[in-house]
Design an enzyme around this catalytic site. Structure first.
Site, PDB file in Angstrom:
ATOM      1  N   ASP A 274      10.646 -24.037 -28.671  1.00 49.60           N
ATOM      2  CA  ASP A 274       9.387 -25.189 -28.057  1.00 49.60           C
ATOM      3  C   ASP A 274      11.308 -25.427 -27.247  1.00 49.60           C
ATOM      4  OD1 ASP A 274       8.468 -27.330 -26.937  1.00 49.60           O
ATOM      5  OD2 ASP A 274       7.767 -27.963 -28.987  1.00 49.60           O
TER       6      ASP A 274
HETATM    7  C1  BGC Z   1       6.138 -30.095 -26.854  1.00 51.12           C
HETATM    8  C2  BGC Z   1       5.013 -28.864 -26.897  1.00 51.12           C
HETATM    9  C3  BGC Z   1       5.070 -28.783 -25.556  1.00 51.12           C
HETATM   10  C4  BGC Z   1       6.282 -28.590 -24.519  1.00 51.12           C
HETATM   11  C5  BGC Z   1       6.192 -27.426 -22.919  1.00 51.12           C
HETATM   12  C6  BGC Z   1       8.067 -29.856 -25.662  1.00 51.12           C
HETATM   13  O1  BGC Z   1       8.522 -31.084 -25.636  1.00 51.12           O
HETATM   14  O2  BGC Z   1       6.464 -30.371 -27.913  1.00 51.12           O
HETATM   15  O3  BGC Z   1       4.264 -28.633 -27.392  1.00 51.12           O
HETATM   16  O4  BGC Z   1       3.902 -26.740 -25.322  1.00 51.12           O
HETATM   17  O5  BGC Z   1       7.269 -29.189 -24.605  1.00 51.12           O
HETATM   18  O6  BGC Z   1       5.882 -28.559 -22.217  1.00 51.12           O
END
Ligand code: BGC
Length: 720
Positions: A274
């Site tokens: 993430d």
């Molecule tokens: C979130 C994810 C997301 C990623 C990309 C993160 O802050 O937890 O769910 O896919 O950002 O935007």
């Protein structure tokens, strides 16, 4: 000179991966493990040198909470051309975006989609999202989020498929199939990414990103099954989560990433971190001294791609050079990334076709599916008989803070839906009901002077209540589960005027709406319904269609009851407290406001004639469980028959009820159908004392019914 094997579309993917790996330098290998943000000119030289493998098209780390400038197909193509035509090996970039519940045709939030209990509809929604997003040059979506959600304070409960591992697993498989199809190399498909692996949905206090304490057995039996279902369905990628479990950050945990996900489940896709989480190892978490150590830790755990932490780009080459991370480890990780790039057909068609976007985006047939999904997601929680609305009668006032809402009805994670594509609930009702009855659409402020006059004149009121999108989704946890300030007061005021109220609640979570349910004559829970919000609410209120939803989460009476779910464990003094556990609090009933699986209809159903055969089955045999479901009302409807099981005697404590199967059946008035479920030992497996999958002989209780709190009961035995 003969063509290199990796460029030969007819060669097997494994041969292509092996061939390409054998040609790559360590720098190029590490480059494939690096994801950067947006397809910007600042990345040209890195892409040309083979130092970047992927781009996330997003505004930043909080993409779900903010608008960005959208996807620009030409920008993607420009950078892709550098990767394909100017880099030494011509490996295409894989472009990712958070296409969470639809692209421009926005579907209900995933929690709403779960309320449909309709895997085929979830599959279709994902397929449409893939068709639209892929037409703009996106190859990969960071969805479905498949975490079991049992804490409605947690804002991201909106993004998941609810509280139950079985329902979530069924819908996860359907979503993965919808995005990827049988053949991900088709230009209208996307690679899917299940997230956030793992345990991220259980933060202390429901507070986003918070610490997680979770026993391995519960992790395996409750939280991992949807991920395992996705792995089985061939999901291309998995995102590792931001959280720790019991002191170990998941994104640096070799046990969860490599031993469980890749080895035990025999899954051959790749794991992406993430956003920026590798840097947190040496930042907030303090488990690594610096970014270099953080990179080593995560790479050795088996985290294949670094989303935007710059940890792999800065340090992985030198970590390989000094032997801290072996080249074999890097090869195995890069091999996984290349495998998915080949499966996506990127080497054969790296560029999107600009003309396709115009044809597919927001196509009328896509909107039609979104409308069906929105209608089927709506859960009728109360109805004194006021619904469906009669086409004739006195004036209807449509009021409340969401009466004129458009973009708000998309809910969280809407990057590409446009407010102008939505017809508000007020407008849709005015149009549809207004043909025969007078409809007044209130101003957004609610009970202003004008509204009071209109309310007095009205025969009944439709109150559009609930949460805006900023109250759910990432970083948007809440402590109180009450309706936002002023909304209950509005309904109290209408009640005092003696006006029947039909409440339409749009929200990203189950709210504690006990008082609303006392005051209102009817309550429709519409979640955040998406692009067809207005029409779908009008369809349901007027009875053009039945409210087809059944709640995929327990409705709590208050935040104090959280975590709320039906699959409780047996506990000491159960007999004293009473089997319904109503007395577990001195100041409030402990039973839910509405149980998991609950939803009314404009007709009603009767369950009879439970048959279980054989009543004593061998461990490797199966048991057939049938029930008759009859529509005893006067309208066509569709019922979700649900099968729950309790393993009465086991070596560890087992839940009092677990959903094991369901079927959604359409029934005309007076019609009766038999529903048959088959259970085998595999369906009754749980994680035993030795942490291995276990199924034991003995008695199993069974309930088949309309929700987790009702049903006809029977038993069967597995003979050892
Ligand atoms: C979130 C994810 C997301 C990623 C990309 C993160 O802050 O937890 O769910 O896919 O950002 O935007």
């Amino acid at each position: 000179m003969s063509e290199e094997t990796y460029r030969n579309a007819k060669a097997s993917i494994e041969d292509r991966v092996t061939d390409l790996l054998s040609r790559m330098t360590v720098e190029e290998k590490v480059g494939q493990m690096v994801q950067v943000r947006n397809a910007a000119e600042e990345h040209d030289s890195g892409v040309r040198a083979g130092h970047i493998g992927s781009c996330i098209i997003a505004s930043g780390p909080f993409a779900g909470n903010e608008r960005d400038e959208g996807v620009h197909i030409r920008r993607l193509t420009r950078l892709q051309k550098i990767a394909v035509e100017e880099s030494r090996l011509g490996i295409p970039l894989i472009y990712a975006r958070d296409v969470i519940h639809g692209y421009r045709t926005v579907f209900p939030i995933p929690l709403g989609q779960a309320a449909t209990w309709n895997p085929e509809l979830v599959r279709q929604g994902a397929e449409i999202a893939a068709r639209e997003a892929s037409s703009t040059g996106i190859h990969w979506t960071f969805t479905p989020m498949v975490e079991v959600g049992r804490d409605p304070r947690w804002g991201r409960i909106a993004e998941g498929f609810g509280e139950d591992p079985y329902l979530a697993s069924r819908l996860t498989s359907a979503a993965v199939e919808g995005y990827q199809g049988d053949d991900m190399s088709q230009p209208d498909r996307l690679a899917a990414c299940v997230k956030h692996y793992a345990g991220y949905s259980v933060p202390e206090g429901g507070r986003e990103y918070n610490t997680v304490e979770l026993g391995e057995r519960t992790l395996r039996d409750v939280y991992l099954p949807p991920f395992k279902a996705a792995a089985k369905a061939g999901v291309a990628t998995v995102m590792s989560s931001f959280n720790e479990i019991d002191g170990v950050p998941v994104s640096a945990d070799r046990y969860l990433l490599t031993e469980v996900l890749k080895e035990e489940w025999d899954w051959d896709g790749f794991i992406i971190s993430d956003y920026g989480i590798i840097a947190t190892m040496c930042g907030a978490f303090g488990v690594a001294a610096d970014l270099r150590e953080a990179a080593a830790m995560c790479a050795n755990a088996g985290l294949d791609m670094d989303m935007c932490a710059s940890a792999y780009s800065q340090h992985l080459v030198s970590l390989v050079e000094d032997g801290t991370v072996s080249e074999a480890q890097v090869n195995s990780m890069v091999g996984r990334i290349l495998r998915i790039k080949f499966r996506c057909g990127l080497f054969e068609h790296p560029y999107a076709d600009e003309n396709r976007a115009k044809k597919v985006i927001l196509a009328p047939q896509h909107r039609a599916v979104a409308r069906k999904a929105a209608c089927e997601s709506m859960v009728l929680l109360k109805n004194t008989g006021i619904l469906p609305l009669a086409s004739e009668g006195g004036t209807v006032l449509v009021t409340g803070p969401l009466a004129r809402a458009r973009g708000e009805l998309y809910g969280t994670w809407n990057l590409d839906g446009q407010p102008g594509d939505v017809i508000s609930i007020g407008e849709a009702l005015t149009k549809k009901l207004g043909e025969d009855r007078e409809v007044h659409l209130d101003n957004p402020a609610g009970m202003g002077g004008l509204s009071r006059i209109l309310a007095r004149q009205a025969e009944m009121v439709v109150a559009c209540l609930g949460e805006g999108p900023w109250l759910s989704g990432e970083g948007n946890s809440i402590a109180s589960l009450e309706l936002p300030a002023g909304q209950l007061e509005l309904v109290e005021a209408l009640h005092e005027l003696g006006k029947p109220v039909i409440a339409v609640v749009c929200a990203g979570r189950p709210l504690a709406i006990g008082r609303l349910c006392e005051l209102a004559d009817a309550v429709i829970y519409a979640w955040h319904p998406g692009v067809e919000a207005g029409q779908a609410v009008a369809d349901v209120l007027l009875g053009t269609t039945n409210p087809g939803g059944r709640t995929p989460v327990t409705f709590p009476r208050s935040a104090g009851q959280v975590p709320t779910h039906y699959a409780h464990k047996p506990i000491h003094n159960d007999a004293w407290f009473g089997s319904d556990r109503a007395n577990h609090y001195r100041d409030q009933l402990a039973t839910p406001l509405f149980p998991f699986g609950f939803g009314l209809d404009y007709t009603s159903y009767r369950y009879t004639n439970l048959r279980i055969s054989p009543e004593r089955a061998s461990m490797d045999g199966s048991v057939s469980i049938s029930v008759d479901v009859e529509n005893v009302g006067s309208r066509t409807g569709s019922e979700v028959a649900q099968l729950y099981v309790r393993d009465v005697l086991a070596t560890v404590t087992r839940p009092l009820k677990e959903l094991k199967a369901f079927e959604k059946i359409a029934l005309k008035a007076g019609e009766k159908k038999t529903v048959t479920f088959t259970l085998s030992g595999g369906d009754l497996t749980y994680t035993g004392r030795d942490m291995r999958p276990t199924v034991e002989p003995g008695e199993f209780k069974v309930w088949v019914g309309p929700n987790a709190a009702e049903g006809i009961e029977g038993t069967f035995e597995l003979a050892g």
